[in-house]
Scaffold this motif. Structure first.
Motif, short mmCIF file in Angstrom:
data_model
loop_
_atom_site.label_atom_id
_atom_site.label_comp_id
_atom_site.label_asym_id
_atom_site.label_seq_id
_atom_site.Cartn_x
_atom_site.Cartn_y
_atom_site.Cartn_z
N GLU A 125 0.83 -1.22 0.00
CA GLU A 125 0.00 0.00 0.00
C GLU A 125 0.86 1.27 0.00
O GLU A 125 0.62 2.17 -0.80
CB GLU A 125 -0.99 -0.02 1.17
N PRO A 126 1.89 1.37 0.87
CA PRO A 126 2.77 2.54 0.77
C PRO A 126 3.48 2.63 -0.58
O PRO A 126 3.70 3.73 -1.09
CB PRO A 126 3.79 2.33 1.90
N LYS A 161 2.23 1.81 -3.43
CA LYS A 161 1.25 2.41 -4.35
C LYS A 161 1.19 3.92 -4.13
O LYS A 161 1.06 4.69 -5.09
CB LYS A 161 -0.14 1.80 -4.13
N ASP A 162 1.27 4.34 -2.87
CA ASP A 162 1.30 5.79 -2.57
C ASP A 162 2.51 6.43 -3.25
O ASP A 162 2.40 7.49 -3.86
CB ASP A 162 1.45 6.02 -1.05
N LEU A 201 2.09 6.80 -6.94
CA LEU A 201 1.14 7.85 -7.29
C LEU A 201 1.78 9.23 -7.13
O LEU A 201 1.57 10.12 -7.96
CB LEU A 201 -0.13 7.75 -6.42
N CYS A 202 2.56 9.40 -6.06
CA CYS A 202 3.25 10.68 -5.86
C CYS A 202 4.16 10.99 -7.06
O CYS A 202 4.28 12.14 -7.48
CB CYS A 202 4.09 10.65 -4.59
N ALA A 238 2.21 11.95 -10.26
CA ALA A 238 1.55 13.25 -10.19
C ALA A 238 2.53 14.43 -10.17
O ALA A 238 2.11 15.57 -9.97
CB ALA A 238 0.67 13.30 -8.94
N GLN A 239 3.81 14.18 -10.38
CA GLN A 239 4.78 15.28 -10.34
C GLN A 239 4.51 16.33 -11.42
O GLN A 239 4.19 15.99 -12.56
CB GLN A 239 6.19 14.72 -10.51
N SER A 240 4.69 17.58 -11.05
CA SER A 240 4.47 18.67 -12.03
C SER A 240 5.56 18.65 -13.10
O SER A 240 5.34 19.10 -14.22
CB SER A 240 4.48 20.02 -11.30
N GLN A 245 0.34 0.88 -13.97
CA GLN A 245 0.48 2.34 -14.06
C GLN A 245 0.07 2.85 -15.43
O GLN A 245 0.09 2.12 -16.42
CB GLN A 245 1.92 2.76 -13.74
N LEU A 264 6.67 9.88 1.33
CA LEU A 264 5.79 10.66 0.47
C LEU A 264 6.53 11.87 -0.10
O LEU A 264 7.39 12.43 0.57
CB LEU A 264 4.59 11.20 1.28
N ILE A 265 6.18 12.25 -1.32
CA ILE A 265 6.73 13.47 -1.88
C ILE A 265 5.60 14.37 -2.38
O ILE A 265 4.54 13.88 -2.78
CB ILE A 265 7.73 13.18 -3.03
N PHE A 266 5.84 15.66 -2.33
CA PHE A 266 4.86 16.63 -2.80
C PHE A 266 4.98 16.77 -4.32
O PHE A 266 5.95 16.30 -4.93
CB PHE A 266 5.08 17.97 -2.10
N GLY A 267 3.99 17.49 -4.91
CA GLY A 267 3.91 17.58 -6.36
C GLY A 267 5.05 18.32 -7.02
O GLY A 267 5.26 18.19 -8.23
N HIS A 268 5.80 19.12 -6.25
CA HIS A 268 6.90 19.90 -6.86
C HIS A 268 8.28 19.35 -6.48
O HIS A 268 9.27 20.06 -6.59
CB HIS A 268 6.78 21.37 -6.49
#
Lengths: 374, 298
Positions: free
Chosen positions: A70-71, A73-74, A77-78, A81-83, A111, A153-157
């Motif tokens: 599960e992590p 998959k997280d 996804l992170c 979703a990167q910009s 994916q 986890l990482i943020f979108g930027h």
């Protein structure tokens, strides 16, 4: 005008790596030997961006043992979703059993196609925590590489900030701000081995990189950093396979000495702290951590190190603090051995006894009041 | 599996980045393919409603999205509203006349994971009226029961609902709410009708929120205003006039311009007699806990 000024491009003089900066300083010496200068210049050329073929910008090394689906998959996804999508992902399946390895491959296959095409899965059997990293480095093609473990986890930027920083700091390590968040394993409604997030993200790590603070303890989670690939491909650094843990700390210290670090003023990642379940903290004994720490520091002690600009001031400050501490200790020793101190001893004893009596009296009074209430 | 159901994925655009919308459509189409291949999904639609001042998507962007959706066996529609209908208003408009078994309210730039639609479809059945996905990288702190996922309300950033439940409560209350708390209100009205509201942690949505370097969230001006306005209206609607009065007093003395305006808006509605009909007089459903609409885990 010296010959050096003609050769080194302005762009590289802006904010080069620590080693390149040292070379540049040497090359600026007016009386430098010409043969030595030519050889140094050739070596310096190897440190310029573009000296190695690199595409895309970033190689993301994603270590997994397939135990936390599960992590994982997280994490994917992170990344999806990167910009800024100028990156490849190298999923390193390290010692996953047959079932877990199949899960990892299935998740990658699911994916979205434009993302999936940039993911490679490599399998590593045996070795410690460094083995998958070194395999990932060997497979990486990016100008920079970063290690993103399967439970963070990482943020979108995250990629975007590294990319922008790389534009102004050629060949240096890049470091963004990271937060921590507590989680604990939990079974989800459809029986998945999930987890529960327990806290808000907390910015507990240092906001900027300090080499000396990092000598004491690691303040930089792996994914807060991007390493120029030339550290490995040109300078030959590798993750130390003799370390059972602290392999990140070791490379951060050695790499930052050679490359220098450029700070990014943005929070781009979250390090998950697991309460219960398995993590590197539970999988390895305290002795193992201590032994690895000893090896990391021993290795550094045996090496010549480049210190970042400002180090002279910083070392002097540390020495002054140390000297002040020593002075204070000496004064204390002097005081406690003085004649005045010995002569006033009876008075100090009396004062101590009076204070003790006062405390006793206060306790008795409190007890009496409490008894009265009941 | 034989339980195939149809789905309309609805997103409301408002001056978003076109590339982000296409990226979101790509992820949604991939998730639809997964749900079809795994026996959850039959027919599906991607429906975009555009509340922007001028049409956001040109012919090239529309063709790109249509291509992605059709490749995943779906159909695509785009409607330019020519006015800002707000979140709930846009969804109500898109849902009009539709007949799919399920609706998904999805942020226009939200990136879903490959199994997000399937996970939600697995959950939204029987007495589950609406279920929301777990948001990344900032998870919502509202509490949920570990074994069932039951929770106070479902976030409209990525929430799947049964069409029948949506119709039963006439969708979102657009008279009262414009941008915030319409999802809380929708969830609570479903619960008043006996439906369950469930959080599905196995369904993921990447919602691109960013924090300051000290890990704080800095809301924009519109968020401060509309969430303030919604807070007092929600308290009033769920028969917590005492709380509404308390909030209004706090807004008036806060010194914050947005909160002061929100207090004035409420006073205007009271004067005009346009406040919502009060519900939940026994306080069975509405949860107002330390400024939140659920017990929070942190």
């Amino acid at each position: 005008m010296t010959s050096v000024d003609q050769v080194i491009p302005d762009g590289d003089l802006k904010n080069p790596s620590a080693l390149a900066d040292l070379f540049d300083q040497l090359l600026r010496e007016p009386n430098i030997d010409k043969t030595f200068s030519a050889r140094l210049m050739a070596a310096r050329e190897c440190l310029t961006v573009g000296s190695i073929e690199s595409e895309p910008f970033l190689s993301v090394l994603l270590r997994t043992q397939g135990r936390r689906i599960e992590p994982l998959k997280d994490a994917l996804l992170c990344l999806a979703a990167q910009s800024d999508q100028d990156f490849e992902v190298i999923v390193i399946d390290h010692d996953a059993d047959k079932t877990a390895a199949a899960h990892v491959r299935r998740i990658v296959a699911e994916q979205e196609p434009t993302f999936r095409d940039r993911i490679r899965v490599i399998e590593v059997k045996g070795g410690g925590r460094s083995a998958p990293l070194n395999a990932g480095v060997a497979a990486a093609r990016g100008e920079y590489l970063s290690v993103f473990d399967d439970d963070d986890l990482i943020f979108g930027h995250w990629v975007e900030e590294f990319h922008v920083a790389a534009g102004r700091a050629s060949g240096r390590m890049l470091r963004a701000v990271s937060a921590t968040q507590r989680v604990r394993p939990e079974v989800w409604p459809h029986d998945e081995l999930g987890f529960r997030t327990l806290s808000n993200p907390h910015a507990e790590y240092a906001q900027s990189f300090d080499f000396f603070d990092h000598l004491r303890v690691n303040h930089s989670p792996f994914m807060s950093l991007a390493f120029p690939r030339m550290l490995f491909s040109v300078l030959g650094l590798a993750f130390n396979d003799e370390l059972s843990v602290c392999e990140d700390w070791d490379l951060i210290l050695r790499g930052s000495s050679l490359a220098g670090v450029d700070d990014i003023e943005a929070l781009t990642s979250i390090y998950r702290r697991w309460e219960g379940g398995n993590s590197s903290y539970t999988d390895h004994s305290i002795n193992s951590w201590r032994e690895s720490e000893r090896r990391v520091l021993g290795g550094l002690n045996d090496s010549a190190l480049l210190m970042p600009p400002g180090s002279v001031t910083r070392v002097r400050e540390l020495l002054e603090v140390q000297a002040e501490g020593q002075n204070a200790r000496l004064q204390l020793i002097h005081l406690t051995h003085s004649r005045e101190w010995r002569w006033t001893r009876p008075l100090r004893v009396l004062l101590r006894m009076a204070a003790r009596g006062k405390r006793l009296l206060r306790r008795l009074t409190r007890r009496g009041t409490a008894a009265g209430k009941s | 599996m034989t339980d195939l159901r149809s789905l309309a994925v609805q997103s409301i655009l408002y001056q978003n980045d076109v590339e982000e919308i296409i990226r979101a459509a790509r992820a949604t189409s991939n998730a639809a393919t997964y749900a079809r291949e795994n026996g959850f999904l039959s027919d599906w639609w991607l429906m975009l409603g555009d509340s922007s001042p001028s049409q956001l998507l040109d012919a090239v962007a529309l063709d790109t999205i249509r291509g992605l959706v059709e490749e995943s066996g779906g159909q695509f529609s785009y409607e330019f509203f020519d006015r800002n209908r707000g979140h709930g208003g846009g969804h109500n408009k898109l849902a009009q006349g539709g007949s799919t078994d399920l609706l998904l309210f999805l942020n226009p730039d939200g990136i879903v994971a490959p199994d997000t639609l399937a996970a939600l479809m697995q959950t939204v059945r029987d007495d589950v009226g609406v279920a929301d996905a777990r948001q990344l990288p900032m998870e919502h702190p509202k509490n949920f029961l570990a074994k069932t996922g039951d929770t106070s309300w479902a976030s409209g950033a990525c929430a799947m609902t049964q069409r029948a439940a949506f119709d039963l409560v006439s969708g979102f209350d657009t008279e009262t709410f414009f941008m915030y708390c319409d999802d809380v209100d929708y969830s609570w009205r479903l619960r008043l009708h006996g439906y369950r509201v469930v959080f599905e942690p196995g369904a993921r949505l990447f919602h691109d929120k960013r924090l300051t370097t000290s890990a704080d969230w800095q809301p924009g001006e519109a968020e401060v205003y509309y969430s303030a306005e919604a807070a007092v209206l929600l308290a009033y609607k769920y028969s917590r006039s005492d709380l509404a009065t308390e909030i209004l007093e706090a807004f008036r003395t806060s010194g914050d311009e947005a909160q002061w305006r929100a207090a004035n808006e409420f006073a205007n509605r009271r004067r005009l007699g346009t406040l919502p009909t009060q519900l939940d007089e026994n306080h069975d459903i509405g949860a107002f806990v330390a400024g939140n609409y659920a017990v929070h885990r942190y």
